[in-house]
Design an enzyme around this catalytic site. Structure first.
Site, PDB file in Angstrom:
ATOM      1  N   HIS A  84     -19.625 -26.660  24.749  1.00  0.00           N
ATOM      2  CA  HIS A  84     -20.851 -25.999  25.187  1.00  0.00           C
ATOM      3  C   HIS A  84     -20.867 -24.509  24.870  1.00  0.00           C
ATOM      4  O   HIS A  84     -21.750 -23.791  25.324  1.00  0.00           O
ATOM      5  CB  HIS A  84     -21.031 -26.195  26.701  1.00  0.00           C
ATOM      6  CG  HIS A  84     -22.400 -25.829  27.190  1.00  0.00           C
ATOM      7  ND1 HIS A  84     -23.526 -26.516  26.799  1.00  0.00           N
ATOM      8  CD2 HIS A  84     -22.827 -24.840  28.001  1.00  0.00           C
ATOM      9  CE1 HIS A  84     -24.584 -25.965  27.369  1.00  0.00           C
ATOM     10  NE2 HIS A  84     -24.191 -24.948  28.107  1.00  0.00           N
ATOM     11  N   CYS A  85     -19.909 -24.031  24.069  1.00  0.00           N
ATOM     12  CA  CYS A  85     -19.844 -22.588  23.810  1.00  0.00           C
ATOM     13  C   CYS A  85     -20.029 -22.240  22.344  1.00  0.00           C
ATOM     14  O   CYS A  85     -21.059 -21.705  21.945  1.00  0.00           O
ATOM     15  CB  CYS A  85     -18.515 -22.024  24.317  1.00  0.00           C
ATOM     16  SG  CYS A  85     -18.358 -22.005  26.113  1.00  0.00           S
ATOM     17  N   ILE A  86     -19.031 -22.525  21.522  1.00  0.00           N
ATOM     18  CA  ILE A  86     -19.032 -22.033  20.144  1.00  0.00           C
ATOM     19  C   ILE A  86     -20.232 -22.523  19.323  1.00  0.00           C
ATOM     20  O   ILE A  86     -20.819 -21.742  18.576  1.00  0.00           O
ATOM     21  CB  ILE A  86     -17.707 -22.390  19.449  1.00  0.00           C
ATOM     22  CG1 ILE A  86     -16.542 -21.783  20.225  1.00  0.00           C
ATOM     23  CG2 ILE A  86     -17.684 -21.848  18.022  1.00  0.00           C
ATOM     24  CD1 ILE A  86     -15.181 -22.132  19.667  1.00  0.00           C
ATOM     25  N   ILE A 127     -23.159 -23.200  20.363  1.00  0.00           N
ATOM     26  CA  ILE A 127     -24.429 -22.863  21.012  1.00  0.00           C
ATOM     27  C   ILE A 127     -24.628 -21.367  21.200  1.00  0.00           C
ATOM     28  O   ILE A 127     -25.688 -20.814  20.895  1.00  0.00           O
ATOM     29  CB  ILE A 127     -24.526 -23.588  22.373  1.00  0.00           C
ATOM     30  CG1 ILE A 127     -24.599 -25.112  22.141  1.00  0.00           C
ATOM     31  CG2 ILE A 127     -25.718 -23.110  23.180  1.00  0.00           C
ATOM     32  CD1 ILE A 127     -24.589 -25.921  23.407  1.00  0.00           C
ATOM     33  N   ASP A 128     -23.603 -20.685  21.695  1.00  0.00           N
ATOM     34  CA  ASP A 128     -23.754 -19.285  22.099  1.00  0.00           C
ATOM     35  C   ASP A 128     -24.289 -18.355  21.017  1.00  0.00           C
ATOM     36  O   ASP A 128     -25.121 -17.490  21.302  1.00  0.00           O
ATOM     37  CB  ASP A 128     -22.422 -18.746  22.625  1.00  0.00           C
ATOM     38  CG  ASP A 128     -21.974 -19.463  23.894  1.00  0.00           C
ATOM     39  OD1 ASP A 128     -22.740 -20.325  24.373  1.00  0.00           O
ATOM     40  OD2 ASP A 128     -20.879 -19.177  24.384  1.00  0.00           O
TER      41      ASP A 128
END
Length: 436
Positions: free
Chosen positions: A273-275, A277-278
Site C-alpha cells: 500500500h506504499c511504494i 501508490i504514494d
C-alpha cells in the site's frame, strides 16, 4: 490546559490515547503505546477487527500475539466502533487508508471522515496526529479547517501535527518501536507536544521538522526514491534479458563498490500500500503548481509493466518446450507482494494470474502465508507444495521468495523454473532454471 501541562501529562502517562484505524499501521502503534503504560482505545469501522482486538486475537504480522492478549487482559487496550468515546481522550492518532481512486488521484475520504468524527469531540488540550501517508498540504489544508470549524484554535486550544508511518511489514530489524520518527506540527507548540508523545512511546529518534508539509513530503520522498530505483532495476532486467546478460550478477558486481551505489533488485512488479501508490499523491499535487513529474510517472509505467513482462517470459519459456500457455499447468509460488508476510494488497501476482488465465493457462498457487484469497469476485485456494505438485507443473514461477519454501525440493522436482526473485541462486537444479 497549557502546553507544559499537556507535555507533563504525556510524560507521566496520564493521557488516554485513541488510535483511529486498526490495520497494519494503527494496531502496532496502539500496542506500543499501551506497552509503555498509556490507556489506549482503538477505533475501526470494521466490527470484525474490533471483536478480534477485544478478544486479544492478533491479525497483524508485526504484533506479537501474546503482547496483544496480555494488554487486552490488563485493560490497556480496547477497541470500539463508537466514536463518541473520543470525548474522554487526550490524544488521537489517525491511521486510516489513503488509496488512489480509479483516476489515480488520492482518495482522502477516510481522513476527512476521521477528522469530522474527531471534531465532534474535540476539546481544549487535545493532540491530534495524522499518520496516514498523503500529499503535502493535507494536514493544514484539510484537517485544520475541519477541526477549527468547532471554534477552537489550532496551536492555542488544541494541537495538530503530522507524523508519517514508517511500517515495513516483515522487516526483522526495524519495526514501529525502533524506527526513527519524523514529526511536524502546525505550530512549534504542536510539534513539541507531538514529539513528547513519540519520545515516550518509541526507542527510535524523534526528528522534528518545521511544518506538516515537510513531514508529508518527506514520506513521499522515501517511497518515491524506492519506486524509481526499483524501476531502474526492472528496466535493467528487461534489457539484460534481451542482451543475454545475468542482471543479478551485474547487481552483485556493482555492490562491490563501497560508495555511490545502493543495490535495488528487479522483480515481478511492485505491491503493497506504499511504494506503488504514494508517488502518485505527489504527481497529483504537482499539477496544482503546473509541474509534470515525468521521472515519477515513467518509473510507475515501468514497474506497472513488469507483470506483463513476466507473462511474456513464461510464454517464451513454455514455447521453448513446445508448449503453448493455453492449457499449460502454471504453478506460482507466492501471492504476497513481498517475502515472509501475508499481505497481498496491490500484489503484482494478482495481475499475473489474471493475464495467464486470460491466455487459457491452468493456474495454481502455493503460498506459505496465504491459503486462499479473493480477487475480482473470485476465490482462489492455494495448494500444498509437494513433489507431485511440482513435477506435474509445466512451469514453476517463483513470484514471492518466502523463507519457508523448500527450495531444495523445488530444484529437484520442477521440470522448468522461472525465478523472478533470484531465490534459487545457490540451489542445485535437476532440470531447467531461468531467472528474471
Amino acid at each position: 490546559m497549557n502546553i507544559l501541562e499537556r507535555i507533563k501529562s504525556i510524560q507521566l502517562k496520564n493521557c488516554k490515547i485513541g488510535v483511529i484505524g486498526l490495520g497494519y499501521v494503527g494496531l502496532p502503534l496502539a500496542v506500543e503505546k499501551a506497552k509503555v503504560g498509556f490507556e489506549v482505545v482503538g477505533f475501526d469501522i470494521q466490527q470484525s477487527r474490533v471483536e478480534l482486538v477485544n478478544q486479544g486475537i492478533n491479525y497483524i504480522g508485526d504484533v506479537l500475539d501474546i503482547e496483544l492478549l496480555t494488554l487486552v487482559n490488563e485493560g490497556k487496550i480496547e477497541a470500539t466502533t463508537d466514536y463518541s468515546r473520543m470525548a474522554d481522550l487526550d490524544v488521537v492518532t489517525i491511521c486510516v487508508p489513503t488509496p488512489l481512486d480509479e483516476y489515480q488521484q488520492p482518495d482522502i475520504s477516510y481522513v476527512k471522515n476521521s477528522a469530522k468524527e474527531v471534531a465532534k469531540y474535540l476539546h481544549p488540550g487535545m493532540l491530534v496526529v495524522l499518520e496516514s501517508t498523503t500529499y503535502p498540504g493535507t494536514t493544514e489544508e484539510v484537517l485544520k479547517p475541519i477541526l477549527e470549524s468547532t471554534g477552537l484554535v489550532c496551536g492555542t486550544d488544541f494541537y495538530l501535527a503530522y507524523s508519517p508511518e514508517r511500517v515495513d511489514p516483515g522487516n526483522k530489524q526495524f519495526n514501529t518501536k525502533n524506527t526513527p520518527k519524523v514529526v511536524g506540527g502546525i505550530t512549534p507548540q504542536c510539534t513539541e507536544v507531538a514529539a513528547a508523545l513519540y519520545e515516550q512511546v518509541l526507542e527510535g529518534q524523534v526528528h522534528k521538522v518545521s511544518s506538516p508539509a515537510v513531514a508529508e513530503m518527506e514520506k513521499i520522498l522515501e517511497n518515491t526514491f524506492r519506486n524509481i530505483n526499483i524501476a531502474l532495476a526492472n528496466e535493467m532486467a528487461i534489457l539484460c534479458d534481451r542482451m543475454g546478460i545475468d542482471v543479478w550478477e551485474v547487481i552483485d558486481a556493482a555492490k562491490t563498490k563501497p560508495y555511490g551505489f545502493m543495490a535495488f533488485y528487479p522483480g515481478p512488479g511492485l505491491g503493497g500500500h506504499c511504494i506503488p501508490i504514494d508517488p502518485w499523491y505527489l504527481t497529483w499535487k504537482a499539477r496544482e503548481y503546473n509541474y509534470h513529474t515525468r521521472l515519477i510517472e515513467i518509473a510507475g509505467e515501468i514497474n506497472n509493466s513488469m507483470p506483463e513482462f513476466v507473462v511474456e517470459r513464461i510464454g517464451h519459456l513454455l514455447n521453448e518446450e513446445a508448449k503453448p500457455i493455453k492449457y499449460s499447468n502454471v504453478l506460482l509460488l507466492g501471492v504476497a507482494y513481498k517475502k515472509d508476510i501475508d499481505d497481498f494488497r496491490e500484489s503484482p501476482v494478482l495481475d499475473i494470474i489474471s493475464m495467464l488465465e486470460k491466455k487459457g493457462a491452468k493456474v495454481q498457487f502455493s503460498d506459505t502465508h496465504i491459503s486462499e484469497f479473493s480477487y475480482r469476485g473470485q476465490t482462489y485456494k492455494g495448494t500444498s507444495l509437494t513433489e507431485d505438485v511440482l513435477s506435474n507443473a509445466d512451469i514453476v514461477v517463483i513470484t514471492t521468495d518466502h523463507s519457508e519454501f523448500d527450495y531444495k525440493m523445488i530444484g529437484e522436482n520442477a521440470k522448468l523454473i522461472f525465478d523472478t526473485r533470484n531465490a534459487m541462486k545457490k540451489i542445485p537444479v535437476a532440470h531447467k532454471l531461468y531467472r528474471l
